[in-house]
Scaffold this motif. Structure first.
Motif, PDB file in Angstrom:
ATOM      1  N   TYR A  46       0.866  -1.185   0.000  1.00  0.00           N
ATOM      2  CA  TYR A  46       0.000   0.000   0.000  1.00  0.00           C
ATOM      3  C   TYR A  46       0.897   1.227   0.000  1.00  0.00           C
ATOM      4  CZ  TYR A  46      -3.041   3.751   1.461  1.00  0.00           C
ATOM      5  OH  TYR A  46      -3.716   4.941   1.518  1.00  0.00           O
ATOM      6  N   ARG A  47       0.588   2.178  -0.877  1.00  0.00           N
ATOM      7  CA  ARG A  47       1.313   3.449  -0.897  1.00  0.00           C
ATOM      8  C   ARG A  47       0.288   4.574  -0.977  1.00  0.00           C
ATOM      9  NH1 ARG A  47       6.052   4.587  -5.112  1.00  0.00           N
ATOM     10  NH2 ARG A  47       7.198   3.366  -3.554  1.00  0.00           N
ATOM     11  N   ALA A  48       0.344   5.478   0.006  1.00  0.00           N
ATOM     12  CA  ALA A  48      -0.588   6.608   0.024  1.00  0.00           C
ATOM     13  C   ALA A  48      -0.107   7.686  -0.931  1.00  0.00           C
ATOM     14  CB  ALA A  48      -0.711   7.175   1.438  1.00  0.00           C
ATOM     15  N   SER A  49      -1.044   8.439  -1.495  1.00  0.00           N
ATOM     16  CA  SER A  49      -0.683   9.555  -2.350  1.00  0.00           C
ATOM     17  C   SER A  49      -0.055  10.651  -1.508  1.00  0.00           C
ATOM     18  CB  SER A  49      -1.925  10.101  -3.076  1.00  0.00           C
ATOM     19  OG  SER A  49      -2.844  10.625  -2.133  1.00  0.00           O
ATOM     20  N   GLU A  50       0.792  11.480  -2.150  1.00  0.00           N
ATOM     21  CA  GLU A  50       1.442  12.581  -1.443  1.00  0.00           C
ATOM     22  C   GLU A  50       0.455  13.740  -1.336  1.00  0.00           C
ATOM     23  OE1 GLU A  50       4.334  12.574   0.000  1.00  0.00           O
ATOM     24  OE2 GLU A  50       4.636  10.499  -0.558  1.00  0.00           O
ATOM     25  N   SER A  51      -0.464  13.661  -0.380  1.00  0.00           N
ATOM     26  CA  SER A  51      -1.531  14.663  -0.299  1.00  0.00           C
ATOM     27  C   SER A  51      -1.776  15.104   1.135  1.00  0.00           C
ATOM     28  CB  SER A  51      -2.813  14.106  -0.917  1.00  0.00           C
ATOM     29  OG  SER A  51      -3.158  12.874  -0.307  1.00  0.00           O
ATOM     30  N   GLY A  52      -0.726  15.286   1.870  1.00  0.00           N
ATOM     31  CA  GLY A  52      -0.880  15.837   3.221  1.00  0.00           C
ATOM     32  C   GLY A  52      -1.604  14.899   4.149  1.00  0.00           C
ATOM     33  N   ALA A  53      -2.686  15.400   4.767  1.00  0.00           N
ATOM     34  CA  ALA A  53      -3.372  14.643   5.806  1.00  0.00           C
ATOM     35  C   ALA A  53      -4.488  13.779   5.250  1.00  0.00           C
ATOM     36  CB  ALA A  53      -3.953  15.618   6.842  1.00  0.00           C
ATOM     37  N   ARG A  54      -4.598  13.630   3.931  1.00  0.00           N
ATOM     38  CA  ARG A  54      -5.691  12.846   3.392  1.00  0.00           C
ATOM     39  C   ARG A  54      -5.436  11.357   3.608  1.00  0.00           C
ATOM     40  NH1 ARG A  54      -7.767  14.348  -2.329  1.00  0.00           N
ATOM     41  NH2 ARG A  54      -6.007  13.042  -2.911  1.00  0.00           N
ATOM     42  N   VAL A  55      -6.510  10.624   3.877  1.00  0.00           N
ATOM     43  CA  VAL A  55      -6.476   9.173   3.918  1.00  0.00           C
ATOM     44  C   VAL A  55      -7.494   8.684   2.913  1.00  0.00           C
ATOM     45  CG1 VAL A  55      -5.704   8.970   6.300  1.00  0.00           C
ATOM     46  CG2 VAL A  55      -8.133   9.166   5.822  1.00  0.00           C
ATOM     47  N   GLY A  56      -7.308   7.482   2.459  1.00  0.00           N
ATOM     48  CA  GLY A  56      -8.159   6.986   1.389  1.00  0.00           C
ATOM     49  C   GLY A  56      -8.915   5.747   1.782  1.00  0.00           C
ATOM     50  N   GLY A  57      -9.656   5.226   0.798  1.00  0.00           N
ATOM     51  CA  GLY A  57     -10.481   4.050   1.032  1.00  0.00           C
ATOM     52  C   GLY A  57      -9.968   2.805   0.344  1.00  0.00           C
ATOM     53  N   ASP A  58      -8.728   2.797  -0.146  1.00  0.00           N
ATOM     54  CA  ASP A  58      -8.167   1.608  -0.785  1.00  0.00           C
ATOM     55  C   ASP A  58      -7.857   0.550   0.273  1.00  0.00           C
ATOM     56  OD1 ASP A  58      -8.224   3.422  -2.827  1.00  0.00           O
ATOM     57  OD2 ASP A  58      -6.323   2.791  -3.696  1.00  0.00           O
ATOM     58  N   PHE A  59      -8.163  -0.722  -0.030  1.00  0.00           N
ATOM     59  CA  PHE A  59      -7.838  -1.793   0.914  1.00  0.00           C
ATOM     60  C   PHE A  59      -7.679  -3.114   0.166  1.00  0.00           C
ATOM     61  CE2 PHE A  59     -12.396  -2.157   0.469  1.00  0.00           C
ATOM     62  CZ  PHE A  59     -12.663  -3.517   0.571  1.00  0.00           C
ATOM     63  N   TYR A  60      -7.052  -4.055   0.858  1.00  0.00           N
ATOM     64  CA  TYR A  60      -6.924  -5.414   0.324  1.00  0.00           C
ATOM     65  C   TYR A  60      -7.246  -6.382   1.456  1.00  0.00           C
ATOM     66  CZ  TYR A  60      -2.345  -4.808   2.516  1.00  0.00           C
ATOM     67  OH  TYR A  60      -1.345  -4.534   3.399  1.00  0.00           O
ATOM     68  N   GLU A  61      -7.511  -7.624   1.121  1.00  0.00           N
ATOM     69  CA  GLU A  61      -7.909  -8.608   2.127  1.00  0.00           C
ATOM     70  C   GLU A  61      -7.528 -10.006   1.654  1.00  0.00           C
ATOM     71  OE1 GLU A  61      -8.401  -9.414   5.337  1.00  0.00           O
ATOM     72  OE2 GLU A  61      -9.938  -7.854   5.381  1.00  0.00           O
ATOM     73  N   LEU A  62      -7.040 -10.824   2.589  1.00  0.00           N
ATOM     74  CA  LEU A  62      -6.766 -12.239   2.346  1.00  0.00           C
ATOM     75  C   LEU A  62      -7.414 -13.018   3.487  1.00  0.00           C
ATOM     76  CD1 LEU A  62      -5.182 -14.189   0.440  1.00  0.00           C
ATOM     77  CD2 LEU A  62      -3.343 -14.136   2.135  1.00  0.00           C
ATOM     78  N   ILE A  63      -8.320 -13.962   3.137  1.00  0.00           N
ATOM     79  CA  ILE A  63      -9.140 -14.646   4.143  1.00  0.00           C
ATOM     80  C   ILE A  63      -8.883 -16.150   4.072  1.00  0.00           C
ATOM     81  CG2 ILE A  63     -11.471 -14.955   5.031  1.00  0.00           C
ATOM     82  CD1 ILE A  63     -12.306 -12.518   3.391  1.00  0.00           C
ATOM     83  N   ASP A  64      -8.559 -16.732   5.233  1.00  0.00           N
ATOM     84  CA  ASP A  64      -8.423 -18.193   5.348  1.00  0.00           C
ATOM     85  C   ASP A  64      -9.827 -18.754   5.565  1.00  0.00           C
ATOM     86  OD1 ASP A  64      -7.645 -20.780   5.702  1.00  0.00           O
ATOM     87  OD2 ASP A  64      -6.390 -20.405   7.462  1.00  0.00           O
ATOM     88  N   LEU A  65     -10.459 -19.240   4.496  1.00  0.00           N
ATOM     89  CA  LEU A  65     -11.845 -19.682   4.536  1.00  0.00           C
ATOM     90  C   LEU A  65     -11.965 -21.094   5.091  1.00  0.00           C
ATOM     91  CD1 LEU A  65     -12.970 -18.306   1.062  1.00  0.00           C
ATOM     92  CD2 LEU A  65     -13.469 -17.338   3.311  1.00  0.00           C
ATOM     93  N   PRO A  66     -13.143 -21.499   5.553  1.00  0.00           N
ATOM     94  CA  PRO A  66     -13.349 -22.872   6.041  1.00  0.00           C
ATOM     95  C   PRO A  66     -12.951 -23.888   4.968  1.00  0.00           C
ATOM     96  CG  PRO A  66     -15.225 -21.500   6.597  1.00  0.00           C
ATOM     97  CD  PRO A  66     -14.369 -20.690   5.703  1.00  0.00           C
ATOM     98  N   GLY A  67     -12.402 -24.996   5.391  1.00  0.00           N
ATOM     99  CA  GLY A  67     -11.900 -25.978   4.437  1.00  0.00           C
ATOM    100  C   GLY A  67     -10.514 -25.561   3.978  1.00  0.00           C
ATOM    101  N   ASP A  68     -10.247 -25.774   2.716  1.00  0.00           N
ATOM    102  CA  ASP A  68      -8.942 -25.417   2.164  1.00  0.00           C
ATOM    103  C   ASP A  68      -9.004 -24.193   1.267  1.00  0.00           C
ATOM    104  OD1 ASP A  68      -7.795 -27.645   3.405  1.00  0.00           O
ATOM    105  OD2 ASP A  68      -8.330 -28.961   1.718  1.00  0.00           O
ATOM    106  N   ALA A  69     -10.133 -23.502   1.218  1.00  0.00           N
ATOM    107  CA  ALA A  69     -10.291 -22.377   0.301  1.00  0.00           C
ATOM    108  C   ALA A  69      -9.608 -21.121   0.847  1.00  0.00           C
ATOM    109  CB  ALA A  69     -11.769 -22.106   0.040  1.00  0.00           C
ATOM    110  N   VAL A  70      -9.258 -20.217  -0.086  1.00  0.00           N
ATOM    111  CA  VAL A  70      -8.614 -18.947   0.231  1.00  0.00           C
ATOM    112  C   VAL A  70      -9.431 -17.837  -0.433  1.00  0.00           C
ATOM    113  CG1 VAL A  70      -6.537 -17.541   0.065  1.00  0.00           C
ATOM    114  CG2 VAL A  70      -6.352 -20.023   0.316  1.00  0.00           C
ATOM    115  N   GLY A  71      -9.763 -16.798   0.321  1.00  0.00           N
ATOM    116  CA  GLY A  71     -10.478 -15.643  -0.223  1.00  0.00           C
ATOM    117  C   GLY A  71      -9.517 -14.490  -0.463  1.00  0.00           C
ATOM    118  N   LEU A  72      -9.634 -13.852  -1.617  1.00  0.00           N
ATOM    119  CA  LEU A  72      -8.764 -12.741  -2.011  1.00  0.00           C
ATOM    120  C   LEU A  72      -9.646 -11.578  -2.450  1.00  0.00           C
ATOM    121  CD1 LEU A  72      -5.815 -11.783  -2.768  1.00  0.00           C
ATOM    122  CD2 LEU A  72      -6.319 -12.598  -5.075  1.00  0.00           C
ATOM    123  N   ALA A  73      -9.411 -10.369  -1.892  1.00  0.00           N
ATOM    124  CA  ALA A  73     -10.245  -9.222  -2.229  1.00  0.00           C
ATOM    125  C   ALA A  73      -9.416  -7.953  -2.256  1.00  0.00           C
ATOM    126  CB  ALA A  73     -11.395  -9.073  -1.220  1.00  0.00           C
TER     127      ALA A  73
END
Length: 724
Positions: free
Chosen positions: A515-542
């Motif tokens: 993750y790299r924030a833009s050079e915009s002072g005190a602004r924060v953004g809504g970008d995100f990522y997620e990796l989920i260890d799902l039940p069983g052997d499945a993997v969730g990626l978002a």
């Protein structure tokens, strides 16, 4: 001799702004081919790296011409579009992007363009000049007046007395090949009488030979030159001519022409009277005694010193205000005051209690830099505890100690430090006169600037103290702004990073994210990522992007992550499109006014050693997959409506992947560029992914290094599928 004139086109609109003495960018444009064929060095700086000849549109794109607010110019109002249609531009305010070691900034310019009718060889050409405007607010007033009343605008350039000439630099004696009507209006000489002649016909008995010689030396060296000369019109009347001659080069770099910008800087009615007064003053000066000459020289020195102080203050504001780094700002301040006000200087950065937190130092002699640093270390160790302002200035905001090296000062100096031997170090550096001024901040933690002159140098005066105090006020505010910016940026980055997850360790896969924030002072953004260890052997990626760049967007991003994890973690193994639909319904049902794009994928190992990848998107850029052989595919088979618009039913897709495949999910900051189609950004990302290393950590570093330089936030996660 300094002469000023101003012509007004309306209330509060000073059209003399377009006749400043700063260097202008000059182009010669071939109207038949609509190409720039000649340019001067200033124009080359506006469009760096552009080789001549070049089309008008390409040159304009390279210079990034826009209006004063930075908005794009339409074809009808774009000055170069009018030039391409052989239309004159009497005067128009624009801005151009200039890149320097200080960064990228927009500069206001006044554009004048005139067809070169009647010019030998250049009759099918146009002259385009970009003149710097001194103040943006005044430039905007001039532009508004010009737009509101076209006739006033058309008279603006003529009213200022600004004329243009073109001389052939390849011919002997630099003959004129073209002048504009304003030149004729100013001098009385028509085009047919001046073509083929050197412009020295404007000179007369009162023209300063030294100024003429200086102009000649600059022309012989192929350099730009600005001078103010006493010239004469065809009818013999005198006027002061502010002349700027700029070298213009052709495609092969050869000096081909000199373009002159000439401005009548005297009022016509007062010209003869001022000339007679100057001649009378000269005869009187010749008759004065040598003592009078000495007094004049002393007055000149005083004036130069006063002008130097004003220039120092002006330069301080312009140089300090262009950086938001506190350490760099402090160093720039020291570079300004040494040697202008001191032989060496210390800038004491203080903490909230007024104690010295850090010290920046500078000596005019680079060979003494190490001695100065040794003194700083020793001095800090022995400095009396407590607020440094109270210790050195007694609580005042400024102090002048012109007799710093006097014996009577010894006791006071010893009270500042516990080790009197340290005073010998300052004496060795040279300390005879000292100015101490505070740099006031908003929160009471004032930095302290110490300006020191050595023996044999003039002692500091009250004028020096006034300049230092004024400089301290300006620098204190700028440094405080930089300190505040840094604190806000650190807070924003800390908040943003705290909202991003730590990737879990999941057997059978390897994952990395950036993750790299833009050079915009005190602004924060809504970008995100997620990796989920799902039940069983499945993997969730978002990966997702909440609309907005503020704290509310960051908070909404946190809520959205929670809803996504709750919807995805289910023993029934819901398909990605069902997960997105459920998140959308929850946003609507819970009354959350959140709009976001989201891509979600579920990877499940198969008995045959492959992986089943199920994926769906909600208005988000498609996932990329790199096969073990390096081939990169874009998973763009599904396009769903973004979240938060209205609940809907989305479609999903499935794909069988071999072990060793890498799935990349990313936000638009990695691919989108201003003024570029998204397809080009996706193709660039695919090529970069194909060239990236296999290791996911190295892969992420590779992508960030190649594509992370953007004005938007960047977030992405890479998932490498192993053998089940």
């Amino acid at each position: 001799m300094a002469v000023e004139s101003a012509v007004h086109a309306g209330p509060g609109t000073d059209l003399s702004l377009v006749t400043g003495g700063a260097p202008a960018a000059v182009l010669l444009v071939d109207l038949t081919s609509r190409t720039v064929v000649h340019a001067n060095p200033v124009a080359e700086q506006l469009a760096p790296g552009v080789a001549l000849p070049v089309g008008l549109d390409r040159w304009s794109d390279a210079a990034d011409l826009r209006d004063l607010d930075g908005a794009a110019l339409s074809r009808t109002e774009h000055p170069l579009s009018r030039v391409a249609r052989s239309l004159p531009v009497a005067g128009q305010a624009v801005s151009a992007a200039r890149v320097s070691e200080l960064g990228r900034r927009r500069e206001p310019l006044w554009v004048v363009a005139l067809p070169m009718v009647g010019a030998p060889v250049l009759a099918d050409h146009a002259l385009v000049a970009f003149l710097p405007l001194s103040r943006r607010e005044a430039a905007r007033a001039a532009a508004d007046a010009a737009q509101a009343q076209a006739q006033v605008r058309d008279r603006a350039v003529l009213a200022t007395g600004m004329s243009f000439t073109v001389a052939d630099a390849r011919a002997e004696d630099l003959p004129l090949v073209w002048v504009n009507p304003a030149f004729t209006a100013m001098t009385g000489y028509p085009l047919e009488e001046v073509v083929g002649r050197n412009c020295r016909f404007l000179q007369g008995a009162g023209t300063d030979p030294a100024a003429v010689a200086a102009v000649g030396r600059a022309l012989a060296a192929g350099e730009e030159v600005t001078a103010t000369l006493l010239n004469h019109r065809e009818d013999g009347s005198a006027f002061w001519n502010q002349l700027t001659l700029s070298p213009v080069h052709g495609p092969d770099g050869e000096l081909t022409h000199y373009v002159g910008i000439q401005t009548d800087v005297t009022a016509r009615v007062a010209a003869d009277a001022e000339r007679d007064e100057a001649l009378t003053a000269e005869r009187r000066a010749r008759a004065e005694a040598e003592t009078a000459r000495a007094q004049a020289e002393a007055a000149r020195r005083d004036a130069e010193e006063s002008r130097g102080r004003l220039e120092l203050l002006a330069e301080a504001t312009s140089r300090l205000a262009v950086t938001l780094d506190v350490a760099e700002c402090r160093q720039r301040l020291l570079d300004l005051v040494v040697p202008a006000l001191a032989d060496w200087a210390l800038l004491l950065g203080t903490d909230e209690q007024g104690g010295v937190e850090q010290v920046a130092a500078r000596h005019r002699d680079p060979a003494r830099a190490q001695d100065l640093q040794h003194y700083v270390v020793r001095w800090l160790a022995a400095l009396a505890p407590g607020p440094v302002q109270r210790t050195l200035l007694g609580g005042a905001h400024a102090r002048r100690i012109s007799d710093y090296d006097a014996a009577e000062r010894r006791q006071e100096r010893e009270s500042w430090v516990g080790d009197p031997s340290i005073l010998q170090l300052s004496d060795a550096l040279g300390a005879a006169s000292v100015l101490l001024v505070t740099l006031p901040g908003r929160q009471g933690s004032d930095d302290v600037l110490a300006l020191v002159r050595g023996p044999g140098r003039p002692r500091h005066t009250e004028d020096d103290l006034h300049v230092a105090v004024d400089l301290g006020r300006r620098a204190g505010l700028i440094i405080d702004n930089a300190r505040l910016y840094g604190e806000q940026h650190r807070i924003a980055a800390t908040l943003q990073n705290s909202l991003l997850p730590q990737l879990p360790a999941i057997p059978g896969v390897r994952a990395a994210a950036r993750y790299r924030a833009s050079e915009s002072g005190a602004r924060v953004g809504g970008d995100f990522y997620e990796l989920i260890d799902l039940p069983g052997d499945a993997v969730g990626l978002a990966v997702g992007d909440v609309v907005g760049h503020d704290v509310m967007a960051a908070a909404a991003m946190g809520h959205l992550r929670g809803l996504l994890r709750a919807s995805a973690w289910d023993t029934t193994g819901p398909a990605p499109e069902a997960v997105l639909d459920r998140v959308d319904r929850l946003l609507d049902g819970l009354g959350m006014a959140t709009m976001a794009t989201l891509a979600y994928a579920r990877a499940t190992p198969a008995p045959d050693g492959t992986w089943l990848l199920e994926h769906a998107t909600a208005g988000h850029p498609p996932l990329l997959v790199r096969a073990p052989d390096g081939r990169v595919d874009t998973l763009d088979a599904v396009h769903g409506l973004m979240l938060g618009v209205q609940p809907t039913t989305r479609a999903g897709a499935r794909r069988r992947l071999e072990p060793g495949s890498t799935v990349l999910a990313y936000t638009d900051g990695l691919v989108e560029r201003r003024g570029e189609e998204l397809s080009r950004g996706l193709a660039r990302l695919a090529r970069t992914l194909a060239e990236a290393p296999e290791d996911v950590e190295a892969l992420c570093d590779h992508l960030l290094a190649r594509l992370g330089d953007t004005d938007d936030d960047v977030a992405f996660v890479a998932l490498r599928l192993g053998r089940p």
